[in-house]
Structure formats: C-alpha cells, structure tokens
Design a protein around this motif. Sequence first.
Motif, PDB file in Angstrom:
ATOM      1  N   SER A  54       0.827  -1.202   0.000  1.00 35.35           N
ATOM      2  CA  SER A  54       0.000   0.000   0.000  1.00 35.35           C
ATOM      3  C   SER A  54       0.861   1.251   0.000  1.00 35.35           C
ATOM      4  O   SER A  54       0.576   2.227  -0.714  1.00 35.35           O
ATOM      5  N   PHE A  55       1.936   1.225   0.781  1.00 32.31           N
ATOM      6  CA  PHE A  55       2.872   2.354   0.796  1.00 32.31           C
ATOM      7  C   PHE A  55       3.521   2.552  -0.559  1.00 32.31           C
ATOM      8  O   PHE A  55       3.560   3.669  -1.098  1.00 32.31           O
ATOM      9  N   CYS A  56       4.040   1.472  -1.151  1.00 27.52           N
ATOM     10  CA  CYS A  56       4.776   1.569  -2.410  1.00 27.52           C
ATOM     11  C   CYS A  56       3.891   2.087  -3.547  1.00 27.52           C
ATOM     12  O   CYS A  56       4.338   2.857  -4.398  1.00 27.52           O
ATOM     13  N   SER A  57       2.631   1.663  -3.570  1.00 31.13           N
ATOM     14  CA  SER A  57       1.737   2.089  -4.644  1.00 31.13           C
ATOM     15  C   SER A  57       1.215   3.504  -4.435  1.00 31.13           C
ATOM     16  O   SER A  57       0.759   4.140  -5.390  1.00 31.13           O
ATOM     17  N   GLY A  58       1.300   4.009  -3.204  1.00 27.07           N
ATOM     18  CA  GLY A  58       0.680   5.292  -2.917  1.00 27.07           C
ATOM     19  C   GLY A  58       1.601   6.467  -2.721  1.00 27.07           C
ATOM     20  O   GLY A  58       1.132   7.593  -2.572  1.00 27.07           O
TER      21      GLY A  58
ATOM     22  N   ALA B 276       1.176   1.478  10.740  1.00 31.52           N
ATOM     23  CA  ALA B 276      -0.261   1.725  10.683  1.00 31.52           C
ATOM     24  C   ALA B 276      -0.888   1.322  12.003  1.00 31.52           C
ATOM     25  O   ALA B 276      -0.501   0.310  12.598  1.00 31.52           O
ATOM     26  N   PRO B 277      -1.869   2.080  12.481  1.00 29.83           N
ATOM     27  CA  PRO B 277      -2.606   1.657  13.676  1.00 29.83           C
ATOM     28  C   PRO B 277      -3.478   0.441  13.351  1.00 29.83           C
ATOM     29  O   PRO B 277      -4.096   0.390  12.288  1.00 29.83           O
TER      30      PRO B 277
ATOM     31  N   VAL C  65      -8.024  -3.961   8.792  1.00 26.50           N
ATOM     32  CA  VAL C  65      -8.033  -2.663   8.126  1.00 26.50           C
ATOM     33  C   VAL C  65      -6.714  -1.936   8.376  1.00 26.50           C
ATOM     34  O   VAL C  65      -6.267  -1.803   9.522  1.00 26.50           O
ATOM     35  N   LEU C  66      -6.093  -1.467   7.286  1.00 28.12           N
ATOM     36  CA  LEU C  66      -4.810  -0.762   7.364  1.00 28.12           C
ATOM     37  C   LEU C  66      -4.866   0.531   6.574  1.00 28.12           C
ATOM     38  O   LEU C  66      -5.424   0.579   5.469  1.00 28.12           O
ATOM     39  N   LEU C  67      -4.292   1.568   7.132  1.00 27.84           N
ATOM     40  CA  LEU C  67      -4.113   2.828   6.420  1.00 27.84           C
ATOM     41  C   LEU C  67      -2.727   3.355   6.813  1.00 27.84           C
ATOM     42  O   LEU C  67      -2.566   4.103   7.768  1.00 27.84           O
ATOM     43  N   PRO C  68      -1.680   2.913   6.094  1.00 22.19           N
ATOM     44  CA  PRO C  68      -0.308   3.149   6.557  1.00 22.19           C
ATOM     45  C   PRO C  68       0.220   4.556   6.310  1.00 22.19           C
ATOM     46  O   PRO C  68      -0.182   5.246   5.374  1.00 22.19           O
ATOM     47  N   SER C  69       1.135   4.953   7.162  1.00 23.28           N
ATOM     48  CA  SER C  69       1.977   6.123   6.963  1.00 23.28           C
ATOM     49  C   SER C  69       3.416   5.625   6.863  1.00 23.28           C
ATOM     50  O   SER C  69       3.704   4.474   7.214  1.00 23.28           O
ATOM     51  N   SER C  70       4.322   6.477   6.396  1.00 15.64           N
ATOM     52  CA  SER C  70       5.637   5.901   6.076  1.00 15.64           C
ATOM     53  C   SER C  70       6.730   6.954   5.940  1.00 15.64           C
ATOM     54  O   SER C  70       6.471   8.140   5.749  1.00 15.64           O
TER      55      SER C  70
ATOM     56  N   LEU D 256      17.901  11.705   1.523  1.00 15.83           N
ATOM     57  CA  LEU D 256      16.685  12.208   0.907  1.00 15.83           C
ATOM     58  C   LEU D 256      15.520  11.476   1.559  1.00 15.83           C
ATOM     59  O   LEU D 256      15.415  10.257   1.450  1.00 15.83           O
ATOM     60  N   ILE D 257      14.667  12.215   2.258  1.00 17.50           N
ATOM     61  CA  ILE D 257      13.611  11.609   3.064  1.00 17.50           C
ATOM     62  C   ILE D 257      12.249  11.997   2.507  1.00 17.50           C
ATOM     63  O   ILE D 257      11.993  13.174   2.224  1.00 17.50           O
ATOM     64  N   THR D 258      11.393  11.008   2.337  1.00 11.90           N
ATOM     65  CA  THR D 258       9.998  11.248   1.969  1.00 11.90           C
ATOM     66  C   THR D 258       9.108  10.830   3.132  1.00 11.90           C
ATOM     67  O   THR D 258       9.237   9.713   3.641  1.00 11.90           O
ATOM     68  N   VAL D 259       8.254  11.738   3.567  1.00 12.34           N
ATOM     69  CA  VAL D 259       7.275  11.461   4.624  1.00 12.34           C
ATOM     70  C   VAL D 259       5.907  11.403   3.979  1.00 12.34           C
ATOM     71  O   VAL D 259       5.542  12.302   3.204  1.00 12.34           O
ATOM     72  N   ALA D 260       5.144  10.364   4.273  1.00 15.35           N
ATOM     73  CA  ALA D 260       3.816  10.214   3.673  1.00 15.35           C
ATOM     74  C   ALA D 260       2.804   9.773   4.715  1.00 15.35           C
ATOM     75  O   ALA D 260       3.101   8.934   5.572  1.00 15.35           O
ATOM     76  N   PHE D 261       1.597  10.352   4.644  1.00 23.24           N
ATOM     77  CA  PHE D 261       0.498   9.984   5.526  1.00 23.24           C
ATOM     78  C   PHE D 261      -0.744   9.676   4.701  1.00 23.24           C
ATOM     79  O   PHE D 261      -0.993  10.310   3.670  1.00 23.24           O
ATOM     80  N   GLN D 262      -1.517   8.714   5.174  1.00 22.30           N
ATOM     81  CA  GLN D 262      -2.831   8.442   4.611  1.00 22.30           C
ATOM     82  C   GLN D 262      -3.865   8.639   5.714  1.00 22.30           C
ATOM     83  O   GLN D 262      -3.716   8.089   6.813  1.00 22.30           O
TER      84      GLN D 262
END
Length: 522
Positions: free
Chosen positions: A301-305, A429-430, A449-454, A478-484
Amino acid sequence: MSIKHELIAENACLRDKIDRISEMTSNYYGKQVVSYPDISSSQGPSHSLDLPAANFNRTQGMVREMLEANDPSLEILIEDAYTWTFLGGIGPKRPGLKCEASRASKVVMMNHMNVVEILMDVNCWSNVFRGIVSRARTVEVLSTGVAGTYNGAMQVMTAEYQIPTPLVPAREAHFVRYCKQQEDGMWVVANISLDDLRSMRSRCRRRPSGCLIHGMLNGYSKVTWVEHLEVDDAAVHDIYKVLVNSGLAFGAKRWVATLERQCERLASAMASYIPVEDVGAITTLEGRKSMLKLAARMVSSFCSGVGSSTTNTWTSLTGSGSDDVHVMSQMSMDDPGKPPGMVLTAATSFRLPVPPTQVFEFLRSEHHRPTWDIFSTGEVQEMAHIANGRDPGNCVSLLRVDSANTSQSDMLILQESSNDSMGSYVIYAPVNAASVNVVLSGGSPDYVVLLPSSFAILPDGPIQHEAGVLEVGSGGSLITVAFQILVDSVPNANISIDSVATVDTLIKTTAERIIKELSSNN
C-alpha cells in the motif's frame, strides 16, 4: 540436418515470433510495424543470418557479454566502447535522451530456478520489486518455453518504474522479455525495447539489458544485473538529480539490493527455528506467516501510494519547492483491508545532511518515536517482533503506546522497518488489538483494516572511485514522509479545506520535528 538448415529453421521460427510481435504491437499501439522478409527462400549465403529476425539471439549475446566481466561493486557504461563493441546492434541514440547504464552483482539466498521464475512471472516480479515496479502486466505470451521450463520463453510486457517520492516522474517501458538457458547451466533473461513501435515517443527507452543467473552448489544464486536505458530526466526535481543521474536511483545496484533483501524476507517467513535469546519474537510458524503477510500488504500500500505512478494524481499545496506538501485523494470501496470512504494521501520530500543509516535508526526506534509522532503522547513499547533479515533493523514489530487517551487503549501500531545497501523505509499503521490477536493465532490477515503512513530514506548521491566504480555515499539523506488519512467515511464525499489543512499541518510538523531532532544530535 546441416548446420545451415538448422540456422535457417531457427531464424524462420524467430521471424514468426517477430511477425507476431509486429501484429500485436500494431493492434496494441495503433501503428503499423515493418515486417521482416522470409529468409528460408533466400538465395544468398550466410549473410542472411544478419537480418533483424536474429536480433533476439544477438541481444541475448550482447547482454551476456556485458554481464560476464568482473564486477566489484557498481559499474557504469563507457558509451563509446559499448557502441564500438556492438557496432550496428543497438541503433542510434534518440535525440534529447541521455544514456543511463549500470551493472552490479550479488549472491542471493535463493535457488536459481526460483530467481528465473520471479523474473518471468509478472505478478511475482512486480511483487518482489514492488518498491521499484509501480505497475506491470504481460500484454502477450509469445512462447511459454520448453520441457516445462522458461527456457525459450518470450513475452511482451509493459511496466512502470518509480522511486518513493512525488518529485521524480515514473518511467514507463514496453519491451519483450526473453529467457534462455545457456550450455554452461546459466540462465539469461534479456529485455528488448518496443518503445520505438509506439505511435508516440516516450521519455524512456530500454536498451538491451537483463541479468545472468548462476546457480551455486549451496542453493544460492549469483545474479549479475545490467540496466541500460535512454531517458529524459528533465522533470526530475533538483534535490534528486544527483541520485538519478548517477544511475543509483533506477540502476542495477538498486535492483540486486532489492532482490537480496526480498530473498532474506522470504527465508525468514519459512524459518522454523527461532533463537531462544530473541526475546519477544513471534515463534509460531502460522503466526509469523500471517503477520508477515499483513505487513507485506501494508508495504505494498505504501509503495503504490507514495510514488509518481501515472495512477497517482498529485497536487502541490504551495509552490515548486522540494519541501512542498503534495496531496491526492482516492476513493476506497469494496476493499476489506481498507476503511471505506475518501482517503487523503499527503507526502513531502526533503534533504537532510545526516547519513541514511542514522536517519533509519532514529525513525525505527520505539524510544525516539514520541519525539516526532504527534499521536504517540506516552511511552512506546515493543510488544512482539519478527526479525526478517540479517540487519537488526529489518523487522516487523507490534508497538503499544501508553497513552492517557482511553480511546486508543485497544489500538497497537504495526511497523515494518527495512534496510538495504540502497535505501530504507519505516512503514507503520494503527491496528485493532483484537484483529491482531486473530492474526497472531494464524488467522487470515486479509480483513485487518490498514491505512499506513511511512518514511522512505535514500542516499543523496554516490561516491565515485577510480575506473568509474560508484558506491552509495555516507553523506546526506533524501527523506519522503507520507500519511494516509480517512477524511470522510461517505463514498464520493468532497475533500474539505479543513481536511487538507489538517494533513498539511500534520506532515509539516512531523518533518520539522525530525529535522530538529536529527540536526541537534548530529
């Protein structure tokens, strides 16, 4: 049968495959493709064997010759020498594109036939290399191989490649993948571009490339990989240009590092012995498999998003700076593993003058989590884990936050941290505690149910040594921060301005805390 007749027969077979590719691409891309003459009726001597119908065997030979030289680390291509060696075999370089070619070798803990299967099965290939391959499919199978193996297998494929940031455009490629067993027991998997057959010219054309797989007596395999592309990287953001131009972002070293890491992960899933000193480890085989499967879905889910795949439509909230927040919205429906409704994804990328290993250790540690995670207001404890690699940082963990908020008392954090020679990520993910208990007992993880951040962490560039050998630098990151975030449980709901402002504040605050903590400790 004479050698001449054998060669004519083989070329007739190859010509038939070329004709099938021409017909298929004409239908698929909407452009008429030249057909090649039938050499079986040719009155000329052996020069007929130089017709394009023989290019698959020639390309296979070109790939193998590139692959067989000694390779201490990562090597880049000397274009003039390559063009001279394969004079007339690769065609002219397309104007406006730059050459990007590299080679790397790695011994991986996997049987050579399994490596071949991963490369030839599009679902396995895109899953194993999910951090690089954002999407892929087989357009047509031209040959399934002989004697129940992939020897002689040939298929037309389309794929898209990415790195984990919205700031680097994805690369789309259309190619034929051909697999051939060599007389010495080695296997060659070669890729030949079809992008010249498309009605519109793309920004990426794959040159003859692929890998050589050599089975070893201990059940391991030595994999030597070549990536050779012509690309237009004008749209790459400035902070990623050094990494991309060096060939490390999409190059051979990243592919073999990913393969090695995935082989380790697979081996850990099958492990039946857990050391007694591994305190807190999940020991049951069924529980380990289910937890790793759940974590794998979270990683996918992280990689695709988080990347710039054409399926992701990003909008910048401010200007064109590297640290701008990019957002996109997606509707989640009929997926038991995701909450139904409108999901807002936000991501930002930035450079930090701190080595990637230091950033990785800081972000994966439960002890440092309260310093950057605004939702972890209390002490964070690791409840259980699964080690899935030689690096201690390669781990799937269950974390508990001792919070005064009673509404969070039944929630845990599922986290996977992964590190290899080319980069690392920390994804979390919580998760509901009751659901996790089912998984730990060997139950299906599909309905959790998962909604990951990364966080994705890449080096900011290479260190170049003599003879063109490149190694990953120990400088900045090089850092990428991502939230869903689920912003509305109502299907097709509009995204409110408040929701966008909330996620913008959340991601900026997290990035600022990370920068502050790591800068002060460095």
